[in-house]
Every structure is written in structure tokens, then in C-alpha cells.
Design an enzyme around this catalytic site. Structure first.
Site: not given
Ligand code: 5GP
Length: 121
Positions: A33-34, A91, A100, A104, A106
Site C-alpha cells: 500500500d502506498i 472495504n 478505490v 482489494h 488489505h
Molecule cells: P480502500 O479505502 O479503497 O479500501 O483502500 C484503498 C487503498 O489503496 C488505500 O489504503 C490507499 O493507500 C491505497 N492506494 C491508493 N492509491 C494507490 C496507489 O497508487 N498505489 C498503491 N500502492 N496504493 C494506493
């Protein structure tokens, strides 16, 4: 909700945006994760166009579901999460806080993670 092929994870899958890759096979890509929320924070995504866990559960083939589930275990072991324990989170949609719109999971760990959901005030 239809799948948006321009979401950031679709771009990562197409190689248009870089990632710190951890694992890849026919069904999944896993990467760091970034913005890590724990000492270890990996993301595992299917290669197919599923916007969230619900779409994946309904639409994915059995091979994709098995491949994805097996990959979760492989990645957890690969990044050293198995011995100490870890948390997996997906999520889903607005109430789930999904940012996103590509399914996915985590994988978080590397230290105690505290409560599963923070208490509301
Ligand atoms: P969500 O809130 O959709 O469950 O989590 C999305 C995750 O994607 C977040 O933890 C965020 O830090 C990660 N993320 C968003 N953009 C990028 C990216 O460009 N690269 C990577 N490696 N992670 C990302």
C-alpha cells in the site's frame, strides 16, 4: 455501479502506474500500500474487473475465487504476517469507506492492530 476501467488499480494492472509488487500469478497482483496503515500493509487485487467484494462474490469464476483466496495466504506468508497474526480487510462501497473501486483485500500486521473498528464518540 459499473466497473470503472480508469480506477488506479486498473492502471496498476495495465502497467500504466508503478507499484511495489510483492506477488503475481494468473489471478492476482499483490503490492505494498502506498500509505501503509501498519508496519506491514499489503494489498491483494484480482486481475478481473470487479469493483468490490460483492461483485467478486457474485460474478467471479470459481477458479478466480480459489486463486484469489490461495493468494491471500501466499502473500500473508510471504510478507511475514502468519506467525504473529494479522488482519484482512475489504472495504466495500460507501458505508465501507471504499476509495478505490477495484476489489482489494488489505493485509495488515507487523504489530498489534488494536480494535477492529474504532469506537464512535
Ligand atoms: P480502500 O479505502 O479503497 O479500501 O483502500 C484503498 C487503498 O489503496 C488505500 O489504503 C490507499 O493507500 C491505497 N492506494 C491508493 N492509491 C494507490 C496507489 O497508487 N498505489 C498503491 N500502492 N496504493 C494506493
Amino acid at each position: 455501479m459499473t466497473y470503472d476501467p480508469n480506477n488506479i488499480f486498473a492502471k496498476i494492472l495495465r502497467g500504466e502506474i508503478p507499484c511495489k509488487s510483492l506477488y503475481e500469478d494468473d489471478f492476482v497482483l499483490a503490492f505494498h500500500d502506498i500509505q501503509p496503515q501498519a508496519p506491514i500493509h499489503a494489498l491483494v487485487i484480482p486481475k478481473g474487473p470487479y469493483q468490490n467484494q460483492d461483485a467478486f462474490a457474485v460474478q467471479a469464476t470459481e477458479a478466480e475465487i480459489v486463486g484469489f483466496t490461495r493468494a491471500l495466504g501466499k502473500v500473508a506468508a510471504m510478507v511475514g504476517l502468519v506467525e504473529g497474526g494479522y488482519r484482512s480487510i475489504s472495504n466495500c462501497g460507501a458505508n465501507g469507506g471504499q476509495e478505490v473501486p477495484h476489489y482489494h483485500v488489505h493485509l495488515l500486521g507487523g504489530g498489534s492492530l488494536g480494535r477492529m473498528v474504532s469506537k464512535k464518540d
